[in-house]
Design an enzyme around this catalytic site. Structure first.
Site, mmCIF file in Angstrom:
data_model
loop_
_atom_site.group_PDB
_atom_site.id
_atom_site.type_symbol
_atom_site.label_atom_id
_atom_site.label_comp_id
_atom_site.label_asym_id
_atom_site.label_seq_id
_atom_site.Cartn_x
_atom_site.Cartn_y
_atom_site.Cartn_z
ATOM 1 N N PHE A 96 -9.614 9.537 6.566
ATOM 2 C CA PHE A 96 -8.832 10.055 5.364
ATOM 3 C C PHE A 96 -10.028 9.872 4.319
ATOM 4 C CE2 PHE A 96 -7.337 5.829 6.135
ATOM 5 C CZ PHE A 96 -7.720 5.351 4.647
ATOM 6 N N LYS A 104 -0.779 5.633 3.878
ATOM 7 C CA LYS A 104 0.287 5.789 5.046
ATOM 8 C C LYS A 104 -0.658 5.084 6.653
ATOM 9 C CE LYS A 104 0.522 10.352 5.966
ATOM 10 N NZ LYS A 104 1.512 11.659 6.288
ATOM 11 N N HIS A 105 -2.338 5.314 6.136
ATOM 12 C CA HIS A 105 -3.226 5.083 7.100
ATOM 13 C C HIS A 105 -3.773 3.810 7.129
ATOM 14 C CE1 HIS A 105 -3.879 9.925 7.981
ATOM 15 N NE2 HIS A 105 -4.032 9.520 6.588
ATOM 16 N N PHE A 123 -13.301 9.318 2.802
ATOM 17 C CA PHE A 123 -14.861 9.485 2.942
ATOM 18 C C PHE A 123 -14.978 10.395 4.489
ATOM 19 C CE2 PHE A 123 -14.466 7.984 -1.533
ATOM 20 C CZ PHE A 123 -15.241 9.896 -2.123
ATOM 21 N N ASP A 124 -14.149 9.680 5.620
ATOM 22 C CA ASP A 124 -13.993 9.554 6.519
ATOM 23 C C ASP A 124 -15.294 10.856 7.891
ATOM 24 O OD1 ASP A 124 -13.098 6.754 6.858
ATOM 25 O OD2 ASP A 124 -11.365 7.380 8.115
ATOM 26 N N THR A 140 0.693 -1.011 0.195
ATOM 27 C CA THR A 140 -0.085 -0.431 -0.132
ATOM 28 C C THR A 140 0.791 1.318 0.166
ATOM 29 O OG1 THR A 140 -1.849 0.773 1.153
ATOM 30 C CG2 THR A 140 0.053 0.205 2.510
ATOM 31 N N GLY A 141 0.154 2.114 -0.925
ATOM 32 C CA GLY A 141 1.062 3.485 -0.418
ATOM 33 C C GLY A 141 0.547 4.641 0.613
ATOM 34 N N ASP A 155 -8.657 -2.968 -1.056
ATOM 35 C CA ASP A 155 -8.662 -1.922 -2.087
ATOM 36 C C ASP A 155 -10.017 -2.060 -0.829
ATOM 37 O OD1 ASP A 155 -9.597 -0.473 -4.031
ATOM 38 O OD2 ASP A 155 -10.886 -1.535 -5.118
ATOM 39 N N GLU A 171 -5.026 -2.154 -11.332
ATOM 40 C CA GLU A 171 -5.703 -1.299 -10.513
ATOM 41 C C GLU A 171 -7.247 -2.055 -12.218
ATOM 42 O OE1 GLU A 171 -7.469 0.642 -7.273
ATOM 43 O OE2 GLU A 171 -5.653 0.567 -6.466
#
Length: 187
Positions: free
Chosen positions: A140, A10-11, A142-143, A7-8, A64, A36
């Site tokens: 991050f 970090k969250h 849509f949170d 993953t790129g 994903d 993807e």
């Protein structure tokens, strides 16, 4: 046993590290892009895991996720990252103006693959609703828009620890961790 999270984001990595902390799974990280597919979350996770396992020559997971809004015919769904990058939260709120049905789901698909094996996919879903404004600065994407069922706070107002108790990603990662510890020797 070690597994590499591709993953790129970090969250996502931080959430996964906290979830795997007591599982015996040693999580490594690689920021390796993978193609993807334009398909379902499950298809993207399956293909991404298989592709990354070949390149890394070791066991990997990919994840994903997407926001699925019923009133928008489950949009943005698997296109959530693109939608976040283009119209963002304000665009979603604009699309939801004067819409009564605010039901939404966050869905996550975690794909696992080891070299010379078939990929496995683990799904997690959390139900909720889209708020009428952004609330909170945590998390991050849509949170700040998403309120889990039965809560009066958005994902953007929850700490990572609170969110990991029941988030879509947490549910998918916990399913993977249980399967992995039962099917692979964890050192």
């Amino acid at each position: 046993m070690k597994v590499t999270f591709i993953t790129g984001n970090k969250h996502k990595l931080s959430e996964a590290e906290k979830i795997f902390h007591d599982t015996g799974i040693e999580l490594e990280h690689a920021d390796l892009g993978y193609p993807e597919l334009q398909g379902t979350l499950e298809e993207v996770a399956r293909y991404g895991a298989e592709h990354a396992a070949r390149i890394m020559d070791g066991p990997v997971i990919v994840e994903d996720a997407g926001l699925f809004i019923r009133a928008l015919k489950w949009f943005p769904g698997p296109y959530s990252a693109y939608v976040q990058d283009t119209i963002g939260n304000r665009g979603i709120l604009k699309l939801m103006e004067n819409v009564e049905d605010r039901y939404a789901e966050f869905r996550s698909a975690v794909g696992f693959c080891a070299p010379k094996s078939e990929p496995e996919v683990f799904l997690g879903v959390v139900k909720g609703r889209i708020g009428t404004e952004e609330r909170g600065t945590r998390g991050f994407a849509f949170d700040p828009l998403f309120y889990p069922e039965g809560m009066d706070r958005s994902f953007g107002e929850l700490s990572t620890i609170e969110k990991n108790r029941f988030s879509h990603r947490s549910r998918a990662l916990k399913k993977f961790a249980q399967w992995y510890t039962e099917n692979y020797e964890v050192i």
